[in-house]
Design a protein around this motif. Structure first.
Motif, PDB file in Angstrom:
ATOM      1  N   GLY A  74     -18.089 -52.081  -5.133  1.00  0.00           N
ATOM      2  CA  GLY A  74     -19.458 -52.333  -4.682  1.00  0.00           C
ATOM      3  C   GLY A  74     -20.295 -51.078  -4.632  1.00  0.00           C
ATOM      4  O   GLY A  74     -21.509 -51.118  -4.838  1.00  0.00           O
ATOM      5  N   VAL A  75     -19.662 -49.945  -4.372  1.00  0.00           N
ATOM      6  CA  VAL A  75     -20.390 -48.675  -4.330  1.00  0.00           C
ATOM      7  C   VAL A  75     -20.629 -48.143  -5.750  1.00  0.00           C
ATOM      8  O   VAL A  75     -21.728 -47.704  -6.085  1.00  0.00           O
ATOM      9  N   GLN A  76     -19.588 -48.200  -6.592  1.00  0.00           N
ATOM     10  CA  GLN A  76     -19.696 -47.596  -7.918  1.00  0.00           C
ATOM     11  C   GLN A  76     -20.377 -48.507  -8.935  1.00  0.00           C
ATOM     12  O   GLN A  76     -21.247 -48.065  -9.683  1.00  0.00           O
ATOM     13  N   HIS A  77     -19.980 -49.770  -8.989  1.00  0.00           N
ATOM     14  CA  HIS A  77     -20.522 -50.722  -9.967  1.00  0.00           C
ATOM     15  C   HIS A  77     -20.844 -52.037  -9.265  1.00  0.00           C
ATOM     16  O   HIS A  77     -20.030 -52.955  -9.257  1.00  0.00           O
ATOM     17  N   PRO A  78     -22.038 -52.174  -8.688  1.00  0.00           N
ATOM     18  CA  PRO A  78     -22.352 -53.379  -7.914  1.00  0.00           C
ATOM     19  C   PRO A  78     -22.327 -54.671  -8.732  1.00  0.00           C
ATOM     20  O   PRO A  78     -22.066 -55.746  -8.191  1.00  0.00           O
ATOM     21  N   GLY A  79     -22.543 -54.596 -10.005  1.00  0.00           N
ATOM     22  CA  GLY A  79     -22.553 -55.794 -10.835  1.00  0.00           C
ATOM     23  C   GLY A  79     -21.173 -56.356 -11.119  1.00  0.00           C
ATOM     24  O   GLY A  79     -21.040 -57.500 -11.561  1.00  0.00           O
ATOM     25  N   LEU A  80     -20.130 -55.601 -10.888  1.00  0.00           N
ATOM     26  CA  LEU A  80     -18.765 -56.032 -11.197  1.00  0.00           C
ATOM     27  C   LEU A  80     -17.968 -56.452  -9.966  1.00  0.00           C
ATOM     28  O   LEU A  80     -16.740 -56.581 -10.030  1.00  0.00           O
ATOM     29  N   VAL A  81     -18.657 -56.679  -8.843  1.00  0.00           N
ATOM     30  CA  VAL A  81     -17.959 -57.032  -7.601  1.00  0.00           C
ATOM     31  C   VAL A  81     -17.261 -58.384  -7.726  1.00  0.00           C
ATOM     32  O   VAL A  81     -16.148 -58.571  -7.212  1.00  0.00           O
ATOM     33  N   MET A  82     -17.862 -59.321  -8.420  1.00  0.00           N
ATOM     34  CA  MET A  82     -17.254 -60.656  -8.535  1.00  0.00           C
ATOM     35  C   MET A  82     -15.927 -60.616  -9.299  1.00  0.00           C
ATOM     36  O   MET A  82     -15.030 -61.404  -9.026  1.00  0.00           O
ATOM     37  N   LYS A  83     -15.801 -59.697 -10.256  1.00  0.00           N
ATOM     38  CA  LYS A  83     -14.531 -59.563 -10.971  1.00  0.00           C
ATOM     39  C   LYS A  83     -13.450 -58.980 -10.071  1.00  0.00           C
ATOM     40  O   LYS A  83     -12.262 -59.216 -10.288  1.00  0.00           O
ATOM     41  N   ALA A  84     -13.847 -58.205  -9.087  1.00  0.00           N
ATOM     42  CA  ALA A  84     -12.871 -57.589  -8.185  1.00  0.00           C
ATOM     43  C   ALA A  84     -12.329 -58.572  -7.155  1.00  0.00           C
ATOM     44  O   ALA A  84     -11.373 -58.252  -6.442  1.00  0.00           O
ATOM     45  N   ILE A  85     -12.913 -59.759  -7.052  1.00  0.00           N
ATOM     46  CA  ILE A  85     -12.452 -60.753  -6.091  1.00  0.00           C
ATOM     47  C   ILE A  85     -11.177 -61.460  -6.592  1.00  0.00           C
ATOM     48  O   ILE A  85     -10.390 -61.982  -5.794  1.00  0.00           O
ATOM     49  N   ILE A  86     -10.935 -61.439  -7.882  1.00  0.00           N
ATOM     50  CA  ILE A  86      -9.782 -62.150  -8.455  1.00  0.00           C
ATOM     51  C   ILE A  86      -8.452 -61.697  -7.848  1.00  0.00           C
ATOM     52  O   ILE A  86      -7.622 -62.543  -7.478  1.00  0.00           O
ATOM     53  N   PRO A  87      -8.181 -60.397  -7.671  1.00  0.00           N
ATOM     54  CA  PRO A  87      -6.898 -60.027  -7.032  1.00  0.00           C
ATOM     55  C   PRO A  87      -6.767 -60.507  -5.586  1.00  0.00           C
ATOM     56  O   PRO A  87      -5.651 -60.792  -5.134  1.00  0.00           O
ATOM     57  N   VAL A  88      -7.877 -60.632  -4.883  1.00  0.00           N
ATOM     58  CA  VAL A  88      -7.806 -61.140  -3.504  1.00  0.00           C
ATOM     59  C   VAL A  88      -7.361 -62.595  -3.508  1.00  0.00           C
ATOM     60  O   VAL A  88      -6.508 -63.007  -2.692  1.00  0.00           O
ATOM     61  N   VAL A  89      -7.894 -63.377  -4.428  1.00  0.00           N
ATOM     62  CA  VAL A  89      -7.497 -64.785  -4.535  1.00  0.00           C
ATOM     63  C   VAL A  89      -6.028 -64.890  -4.954  1.00  0.00           C
ATOM     64  O   VAL A  89      -5.265 -65.708  -4.409  1.00  0.00           O
ATOM     65  N   MET A  90      -5.621 -64.057  -5.902  1.00  0.00           N
ATOM     66  CA  MET A  90      -4.222 -64.084  -6.351  1.00  0.00           C
ATOM     67  C   MET A  90      -3.269 -63.710  -5.212  1.00  0.00           C
ATOM     68  O   MET A  90      -2.199 -64.312  -5.075  1.00  0.00           O
ATOM     69  N   ALA A  91      -3.652 -62.733  -4.411  1.00  0.00           N
ATOM     70  CA  ALA A  91      -2.808 -62.340  -3.284  1.00  0.00           C
ATOM     71  C   ALA A  91      -2.745 -63.440  -2.231  1.00  0.00           C
ATOM     72  O   ALA A  91      -1.701 -63.654  -1.611  1.00  0.00           O
TER      73      ALA A  91
END
Length: 149
Positions: A74-91
């Protein structure tokens, strides 16, 4: 629970001791059930506990580390935050896998009198440990990948 009998106009109580185990009955039960000892359900319950506990530990670790990755994203690339949610769902799904295996093991549990053998207890223990430890390792891996982005 008492049964009452009418005898000479007096009420006499007789306790039903059909479920009371004496020492001799317990010794006969242990001798007759060499393959189904009294402690065999302990291993089944331990397997159910291991599946749920280790799976939830892996899910918690993966979610925590992936959450740190989402914050960094969210700090470095705000547009790619939704892609970073996938590991949370997998966990999070890892905890559900552990719950499903724990429920399956618990549903197969029975009393020693109904034939719950030591082999079945060890089988449930090994199934629970295999599921739980695999989910723990997967949670570690998901956490590391989720933290990396």
């Amino acid at each position: 629970v008492h049964s009452f009998e009418l005898k000479n106009n007096n009420f006499n109580t007789k306790p039903k001791n059909q479920y009371l185990l004496t020492k001799t009955k317990m010794a006969e039960l242990l001798v007759d059930n060499i393959h189904c000892p009294m402690y065999s359900p302990f291993f089944g319950f331990l397997g159910s506990t291991a599946a749920l506990s280790f799976a939830c530990m892996g899910a918690a670790f993966g979610t925590a580390k992936s959450g740190v990755g989402i914050s960094a994203m969210g700090v470095q690339h705000p547009g790619l935050v939704m892609k970073a949610i996938i590991p949370v769902v997998m966990a999070g799904v890892l905890g559900i896998y552990g719950l499903i295996v724990a429920v399956i093991i618990s549903s197969k549990m029975s009393n020693v009198d109904q034939g719950y053998s030591l082999f079945t207890g060890y089988a449930h223990l090994s199934a629970g440990l295999a599921c739980g430890l695999a989910n723990l390792a997967a949670g570690f891996a998901i956490g590391i990948v989720g933290d990396a982005g």
